[in-house]
Scaffold this motif. Structure first.
Motif: not given
Length: 68
Positions: A3-8
């Motif tokens: 759910w992390h912003d850095w991956t999605i």
């Protein structure tokens, strides 16, 4: 995890992720040290990655990442 912003923010499902996050997140190919090394500069704060997901590391890939 997932759910992390850095991956999605690097995927096609990035709607709602602030553009500032998307601009600061870079993606490289696993087991391709050159694709990683080209992204690193003096502004790099961290490397966040799965140590192994679908394939085993080759040619000391993880050690090279750690050394940088």
């Amino acid at each position: 995890h997932g759910w992390h912003d850095w991956t999605i923010g690097t995927t096609s499902k990035r709607e709602g992720i602030p553009e500032e996050y998307r601009n600061l997140t870079k993606k490289f190919n696993y087991n391709d040290f050159d694709s990683f090394y080209k992204l690193i500069d003096e502004d790099c704060a961290a490397v966040i990655m799965e140590p192994m997901l679908f394939e085993f590391p080759k040619d000391n890939f993880l050690s090279k990442i750690r050394d940088v």
